[in-house]
Design an enzyme around this catalytic site. Structure first.
Site, mmCIF file in Angstrom:
data_model
loop_
_atom_site.group_PDB
_atom_site.id
_atom_site.type_symbol
_atom_site.label_atom_id
_atom_site.label_comp_id
_atom_site.label_asym_id
_atom_site.label_seq_id
_atom_site.Cartn_x
_atom_site.Cartn_y
_atom_site.Cartn_z
ATOM 1 C CG ASN A 1 -1.500 1.269 -48.160
ATOM 2 O OD1 ASN A 1 -2.375 0.774 -47.454
ATOM 3 N ND2 ASN A 1 -0.329 1.637 -47.689
ATOM 4 C CB SER B 1 3.490 1.645 -45.315
ATOM 5 O OG SER B 1 3.539 0.873 -44.176
ATOM 6 C CG HIS C 1 3.692 -3.374 -47.012
ATOM 7 N ND1 HIS C 1 2.439 -3.094 -47.487
ATOM 8 C CD2 HIS C 1 3.844 -2.610 -45.907
ATOM 9 C CE1 HIS C 1 1.861 -2.211 -46.702
ATOM 10 N NE2 HIS C 1 2.692 -1.902 -45.740
ATOM 11 C CD GLU D 1 0.913 -4.697 -50.726
ATOM 12 O OE1 GLU D 1 0.584 -4.257 -51.835
ATOM 13 O OE2 GLU D 1 0.919 -4.007 -49.693
HETATM 14 P P1 NAD Z 1 7.032 1.733 -34.564
HETATM 15 O O1 NAD Z 1 7.258 3.170 -34.294
HETATM 16 O O2 NAD Z 1 6.007 1.019 -33.788
HETATM 17 O O3 NAD Z 1 8.394 0.948 -34.376
HETATM 18 C C1 NAD Z 1 9.632 1.391 -34.860
HETATM 19 C C2 NAD Z 1 10.724 0.891 -33.947
HETATM 20 O O4 NAD Z 1 11.964 1.191 -34.531
HETATM 21 C C3 NAD Z 1 10.701 1.544 -32.569
HETATM 22 O O5 NAD Z 1 10.729 0.547 -31.583
HETATM 23 C C4 NAD Z 1 11.959 2.380 -32.567
HETATM 24 O O6 NAD Z 1 12.550 2.473 -31.259
HETATM 25 C C5 NAD Z 1 12.843 1.601 -33.505
HETATM 26 N N1 NAD Z 1 13.934 2.376 -34.057
HETATM 27 C C6 NAD Z 1 13.983 3.691 -34.334
HETATM 28 N N2 NAD Z 1 15.168 4.018 -34.866
HETATM 29 C C7 NAD Z 1 15.894 2.884 -34.915
HETATM 30 C C8 NAD Z 1 17.200 2.584 -35.333
HETATM 31 N N3 NAD Z 1 17.980 3.550 -35.814
HETATM 32 N N4 NAD Z 1 17.654 1.325 -35.232
HETATM 33 C C9 NAD Z 1 16.846 0.353 -34.715
HETATM 34 N N5 NAD Z 1 15.592 0.592 -34.300
HETATM 35 C C10 NAD Z 1 15.122 1.833 -34.400
HETATM 36 O O7 NAD Z 1 6.753 1.640 -36.117
HETATM 37 P P2 NAD Z 1 5.962 0.495 -36.889
HETATM 38 O O8 NAD Z 1 4.510 0.837 -36.885
HETATM 39 O O9 NAD Z 1 6.401 -0.815 -36.404
HETATM 40 O O10 NAD Z 1 6.455 0.741 -38.376
HETATM 41 C C11 NAD Z 1 7.725 0.311 -38.797
HETATM 42 C C12 NAD Z 1 7.744 0.250 -40.304
HETATM 43 O O11 NAD Z 1 6.736 -0.642 -40.760
HETATM 44 C C13 NAD Z 1 7.470 1.561 -40.979
HETATM 45 O O12 NAD Z 1 8.226 1.626 -42.156
HETATM 46 C C14 NAD Z 1 6.010 1.469 -41.332
HETATM 47 O O13 NAD Z 1 5.663 2.254 -42.455
HETATM 48 C C15 NAD Z 1 5.890 0.009 -41.665
HETATM 49 N N6 NAD Z 1 4.549 -0.555 -41.525
HETATM 50 C C16 NAD Z 1 3.761 -0.241 -40.482
HETATM 51 C C17 NAD Z 1 2.497 -0.810 -40.373
HETATM 52 C C18 NAD Z 1 1.603 -0.520 -39.204
HETATM 53 O O14 NAD Z 1 0.391 -0.774 -39.288
HETATM 54 N N7 NAD Z 1 2.125 -0.020 -38.100
HETATM 55 C C19 NAD Z 1 2.047 -1.717 -41.349
HETATM 56 C C20 NAD Z 1 2.894 -2.051 -42.393
HETATM 57 C C21 NAD Z 1 4.149 -1.462 -42.462
#
Ligand code: NAD
Length: 658
Positions: A192, A120, A141, A153
């Site tokens: 954003n 993000s 994204h 995006e």
């Molecule tokens: P999250 O914490 O819910 O999930 C991340 C997952 O990655 C976890 O299950 C974790 O165990 C796993 N993980 C950690 N290290 C790892 C590795 N080395 N190899 C494989 N898996 C691994 O996070 P999220 O909210 O899903 O966000 C993930 C990405 O998406 C981030 O970059 C975030 O900025 C982006 N994002 C999030 C949102 C949102 O609303 N949550 C929206 C758009 C983008």
């Protein structure tokens, strides 16, 4: 290097099975792709598959088993990536971690593979540097919840090749998402950045104690938004927004993080997920729709938020980051806006957007409010939006003059302006005839769905032109004037087949007040004044005494008719002479919003509603209106009448005043 066509992709590997990863894996498997999910622990993977199964059921996806059969899981990242066509990385927002993932992908993935990140806030370009093939790295994204949010995006890093960028666009479509193209790797991308700009002015008002969240949410909802800014912030998490705002600021974007946000996040009030943010929720994580009082919807002018967001949009367009269409798609599809941001900007008027930004800049000193030169150029070039037929978009526009009356068709609304400001828009013979012609013109145009009547300058209309009346030498002259000029126009106004909306900003007295009465709807700006002071100069208000009965009580009618006192905008709203009294320069906007609201009704239904009303009034009042008008023409010729009119024109007190 040959990049696969989006349709040829067979295998997708999603890294990270969290909030975003499991959703991305789900849409990938639903789209028929073999999907591998990688995470660090088996338990997380099992959990993710369970969630996908539940979500497929909830969404009524047929053949759940076939979708689940396409999903594999592993904790061995390199093995999971080895034969994938596409990687979508969704691990936590940490550059080191993402670099590790991309370095592995670079080592093991086929040469033609596409490496996408769902970050993000981190620069795509920096993530790509962890590989020896930065041209194959692209941002995709997704929005949360991925299963439901139809937007992606697609972000071009500095090195991303055209082929990979185009692939990502098509691939997003293959996942049944609408891509928004972000041609440059700017912090916050498009969504954003615009969200920040839109919400920041709402947050500033609350931060400075000028407004309450509920009033702002009600004001934004009134434009047709499903939720106000504070509801959305609570829903999506204040901590997430704070993080995104800080990241943008740390990457050089002019961002002012409000104290109120820091304080709430520090206090553990992250919104719905913790049970409290700007509002309170029944349980942490349990959403219940916030009760927003509709009656507070005019307390804040959403133009301030639109101006701030439009300034950001201008920067994005001027820097070739994205297009006006993609910005509008992003806000409509990604944030459920009822119309695109730049469509709103055109409605408000680019000149008003710039003035509002100047006001905000002056008030706050914030760089983000300095009007973007692109907006200033638009104003200089006369590309002002709906009112000029051209702004960010081209619009249906027509402009005509009927003597002292100006007529404009702006998209679906006709705007009729009484335009004799030096005479307080007093209605002389020419004006009545011009108004009739303008109303007929609007009636004949099927594309006009509502007609707004307003006055030029700081007046609606001070009523009939007394100087002209004083020139009548016989009662016959008066009768001819009423029979052939004023009354037929009044009839045309009453029988107008579209909704008529009086937009009052200033004085509406005498026949001016009666015109407001005869319109179907009305909005008054704070500071407007309404009155029927005819009797103070020896005349009477015929329409007020008859049609007025459907609006005001006897006491109200008599008080205005017998005292010449003026009502304020809110008093006029209280007696039903207008629907709303509004401040903060919003009267014009509220009139336009009302006009748009009436387009919810079918044109034939509107006509029938109006016919019924007019027919009923005719039955009730015709005879008495005719009586009052004939008495009026006679009164003007009496000694009292002549003296009263003369006293008015000489700014003198008539002899009966005590
Ligand atoms: P999250 O914490 O819910 O999930 C991340 C997952 O990655 C976890 O299950 C974790 O165990 C796993 N993980 C950690 N290290 C790892 C590795 N080395 N190899 C494989 N898996 C691994 O996070 P999220 O909210 O899903 O966000 C993930 C990405 O998406 C981030 O970059 C975030 O900025 C982006 N994002 C999030 C949102 C949102 O609303 N949550 C929206 C758009 C983008």
């Amino acid at each position: 290097m040959s990049v696969p066509e989006a349709d040829d992709v067979r295998r997708v590997t999603v890294i990270g099975a969290g909030t975003m990863g499991h959703g991305i894996a789900q849409v990938s498997a639903v789209a028929g792709l073999e999907t591998t999910i990688v995470d660090v622990e088996e338990e997380v993977l099992e959990n993710a598959v369970e969630k996908i199964e539940g979500s497929l059921g909830q969404m009524g996806v047929e053949d759940t088993d076939a979708v689940l059969d396409r999903i594999e899981t592993t904790t061995d990242r390199r093995a999971g990536l080895a034969d994938a066509d596409v990687m979508i990385e969704a691990v936590p927002e940490n550059l080191d971690l993402k670099e590790e993932v991309f370095s592995d992908a670079d080592d093991v993935m086929p040469e033609e593979a596409v490496l996408a990140t769902n970050t993000s806030t981190l620069p795509i370009t920096e993530i790509a540097e962890a590989t020896d093939r930065p041209e194959s790295v692209v941002g995709m994204h997704f929005s949360n919840p991925v299963q439901l949010m139809p937007i992606v995006e697609v972000i071009r890093g500095e090195e991303t090749s055209d082929r990979i960028f185009e692939f990502a666009e098509r691939f997003a479509e293959r996942l049944e998402k609408t891509p928004v193209l972000v041609e440059k790797d700017v912090p916050g991308f498009v969504l954003n950045r615009i969200n920040y700009a839109f919400w920041s002015e709402a947050l500033r008002r609350v931060d400075e104690g000028e407004q309450e969240p509920k009033a702002i949410d009600a004001s934004v909802r009134r434009l047709g938004f499903p939720m106000g800014p504070f509801e959305i912030l609570d829903f999506s998490g204040l901590d997430m927004f704070l993080l995104a705002a800080r990241e943008m600021r740390d990457h050089g974007v002019s961002v002012n993080v409000p104290d109120v946000l820091e304080e709430l996040v520090d206090a553990g009030k992250h919104g719905m997920k913790t049970g409290e943010g700007f509002y309170e929720y029944p349980e942490p994580g349990e959403y219940s729709r916030v009760s927003i009082p509709r009656e507070r919807r005019f307390e804040f002018n959403p133009l301030y938020m639109m101006a701030s967001a439009t300034n950001e949009a201008a920067w994005l367009i001027d820097n070739d980051v994205t297009t006006r269409e993609d910005i509008d798609t992003a806000m409509q599809i990604g944030m459920n806006w009822p119309r695109g941001l730049l469509e709103f900007a055109d409605e408000y008027g680019i000149d008003r957007i710039v003035e509002t930004l100047e006001e905000l800049h002056e008030r706050t000193g914030w760089d983000q409010y300095e009007p973007h030169p692109m907006l200033e150029r638009m104003v200089e070039d006369g590309r002002l939006g709906l009112k000029a037929g051209e702004g960010f978009y081209d619009h249906e526009f027509e402009s005509e003059t009927f003597d002292t009356i100006t007529y404009e068709r702006r998209d679906f609304a006709a705007i009729i302006t009484l335009n004799r400001p030096s005479k307080l828009n007093a209605m002389d013979e020419t004006s009545w005839l011009g108004l009739r012609a303008a109303l007929e013109h609007a009636a004949e145009d099927d594309d006009v769905r509502a007609t707004i009547i307003r006055g030029a300058g700081n007046t609606f209309s001070a009523g009939d032109d007394i100087a002209e009346m004083q020139g009548w030498e016989t009662a016959d002259e008066g009768s001819t004037y009423f029979d052939e000029v004023a009354l037929p126009t009044i009839e045309t106004l009453r029988a107008h087949p579209k909704p008529t909306i009086a937009l009052v900003d200033g004085i509406a007295t005498g026949a001016g007040c009666e015109m407001v009465l005869l319109c179907d709807l009305g909005v008054a700006a704070d500071g407007s004044r309404f009155g029927q002071p005819e009797a103070t100069i020896g005349a009477i208000p015929p329409a007020w005494l008859t049609y007025g009965i459907t609006t005001a009580s006897k006491k109200e009618i008599m008080e205005l008719a017998m005292t010449g006192d003026l009502l304020s905008a809110s008093e006029a709203a209280d007696i039903g002479l207008v629907n709303y009294a509004v401040d903060d320069g919003q009267a014009e906007d509220v009139a336009r919003e009302l006009a748009r609201s009436t387009t919810a009704a079918a044109p034939q239904s509107i006509e029938t509603i109006k016919d019924t009303w007019v027919g009923m009034e005719n039955e009730l009042f015709d005879a008495w209106l005719a009586y009052a008008v004939s008495e009026l023409t006679a009164l003007i010729q009496t000694e009292e009448g002549r003296h009263g009119l003369a006293a008015f024109l000489e700014d003198d007190t008539p002899r009966w005043e005590r």
